[in-house]
Design a protein around this motif. Structure first.
Motif, short mmCIF file in Angstrom:
data_model
loop_
_atom_site.label_atom_id
_atom_site.label_comp_id
_atom_site.label_asym_id
_atom_site.label_seq_id
_atom_site.Cartn_x
_atom_site.Cartn_y
_atom_site.Cartn_z
N ASP A 1 87.18 35.37 71.49
CA ASP A 1 88.30 36.26 71.80
C ASP A 1 88.19 36.85 73.20
O ASP A 1 89.15 37.43 73.70
CB ASP A 1 88.38 37.41 70.78
N TYR A 2 87.01 36.72 73.82
CA TYR A 2 86.74 37.41 75.08
C TYR A 2 86.75 36.46 76.27
O TYR A 2 86.41 35.28 76.17
CB TYR A 2 85.36 38.08 75.03
N LEU B 1 78.36 27.15 70.97
CA LEU B 1 79.65 27.10 70.27
C LEU B 1 80.08 25.66 69.99
O LEU B 1 81.13 25.44 69.37
CB LEU B 1 80.72 27.79 71.11
N GLY B 2 79.28 24.70 70.45
CA GLY B 2 79.60 23.30 70.20
C GLY B 2 80.66 22.75 71.11
O GLY B 2 81.31 21.76 70.78
N ALA C 1 88.18 26.23 71.69
CA ALA C 1 88.22 26.39 73.14
C ALA C 1 86.91 26.97 73.65
O ALA C 1 86.31 27.83 73.01
CB ALA C 1 89.38 27.31 73.52
N PRO C 2 86.45 26.53 74.81
CA PRO C 2 85.23 27.11 75.39
C PRO C 2 85.50 28.52 75.90
O PRO C 2 86.64 28.91 76.15
CB PRO C 2 84.91 26.16 76.54
N PRO D 1 84.36 23.77 84.57
CA PRO D 1 85.73 24.26 84.55
C PRO D 1 85.86 25.61 83.84
O PRO D 1 86.92 26.22 83.88
CB PRO D 1 86.49 23.17 83.80
N ASN D 2 84.78 26.06 83.20
CA ASN D 2 84.82 27.34 82.48
C ASN D 2 84.34 28.51 83.34
O ASN D 2 84.26 29.63 82.87
CB ASN D 2 83.94 27.25 81.23
#
Length: 323
Positions: free
Chosen positions: A65-66, A90-91, A127-128, A151-152
């Protein structure tokens, strides 16, 4: 171990405007290595990996969520490594790196809306997690390299004051339905009490959580850790002089040992400036945030200490979230 000295807001050499920028870059690079290096047998994991585990274990199912904004990123620090470890937990498989970093607020492409709402829910769940690098004194060249690797990871090219976070920066992610979590990696001890209160006030009023992570303690073990770090610099300098293609690193390590001296001295000063969780919570409760005691009562403070290298290497952490 409880602090054996009261907190003292002393100066660090690396903070001074007269300290040469070349040497400051080498000091910051050494500190990044302290965050990201994992020596098998000697270390359980790198400190950056521990931060990722703490975020994952404390935020649990809400971690996606963050958006995590590093408000004192310096040259990049541990944040790109934290991103890698957290998304791995988180996979989320690493996505192909973009050809060039995309500035914040600009979409590289837009996709058609999914044909069914449940697809959107699934996409959001997988989503990452995104991380944003900011600083009062931006290091755009360094941040572009970090953003090119993932890209994150994105960055704000302009100056960002943690005590007066731009409404556009925070609002951008709020408009996406995201919560904002502020990161202070080896940074919060730099703020004197009035500035620390102003930063906490702004955080409570505009964000949904924050984390303070320090590699030093205000105790004897903390001072010993700094000494051992200085010895490590003496041992590893030839290797990193080769990696950085910087013969001057050897000169300022052995012939004129400015680098080990500054790292140890500033480490000691950092230890004396480091606050305990109780001291941080006292500042939080008295920061004067809008909403007063009712708003501050919604914020839950958690803290602890995690060992990454026995017996001296410890990560001290404070994670605070709005209930």
């Amino acid at each position: 171990m409880a602090p054996f000295l009261p907190r003292m807001h002393l100066f660090e050499i690396d903070d001074q405007t007269w300290f040469p920028s070349f040497l400051r870059a080498r000091v910051q690079a050494a500190l990044t290595l302290a965050w990201t290096t994992h020596v098998p047998i000697l270390q359980r994991s790198s400190p950056a990996h521990l931060v990722a585990k703490l975020l994952y274990s404390n935020l649990k199912t809400t971690v996606r969520d963050y958006v995590f904004i590093d408000f004192c990123a310096g040259g990049g620090g541990p944040t790109p490594s934290i991103e890698k470890h957290l998304n791995a937990a988180l996979g989320c498989s690493p996505a192909p790196s973009p050809a060039a970093p995309v500035p914040n607020g600009v979409s590289a492409s837009s996709s058609p809306s999914p044909p069914h709402p449940s697809y959107a829910a699934v996409a959001a769940a997988e989503a990452p997690v995104r991380f944003v690098l900011t600083d009062l004194h931006p290091h755009v060249d360094d941040w572009e390299k970090a953003a090119a690797l993932s890209p994150n990871v994105t960055f704000e090219a302009g100056s960002v004051d943690a005590a007066h976070a731009p409404a556009e920066l925070v609002g951008r992610y709020k408009a996406e339905g995201k919560k904002v979590f502020r990161l202070f990696n080896l940074a919060f001890h730099h703020f004197d009490d009035p500035l620390a209160k102003a930063i906490l006030k702004n955080t409570v009023e505009t964000s949904d959580g924050f984390g303070i992570f320090e590699l030093q303690d205000r105790n004897l073990l903390g001072f010993l850790t700094c000494c051992l770090f200085g010895l490590g610099v003496l041992v590893l300098a030839p290797y990193y002089a080769l990696v950085w293609r910087s013969p001057a690193t050897l000169f300022f390590t052995y012939l004129v040992p400015i680098l080990p001296f500054v790292l140890v001295f500033d480490g000691w000063m950092s230890a004396l400036r480091t606050r305990t969780p109780d001291e941080v919570e006292a500042l939080l409760r008295s920061c004067g945030a809008a909403g007063g005691d009712a708003e501050l009562a919604r914020w839950e403070v958690r803290s602890g200490r995690e060992s990454f290298m026995w017996p001296v290497g410890s990560l001290n952490w404070i994670i605070c979230v709005r209930r």
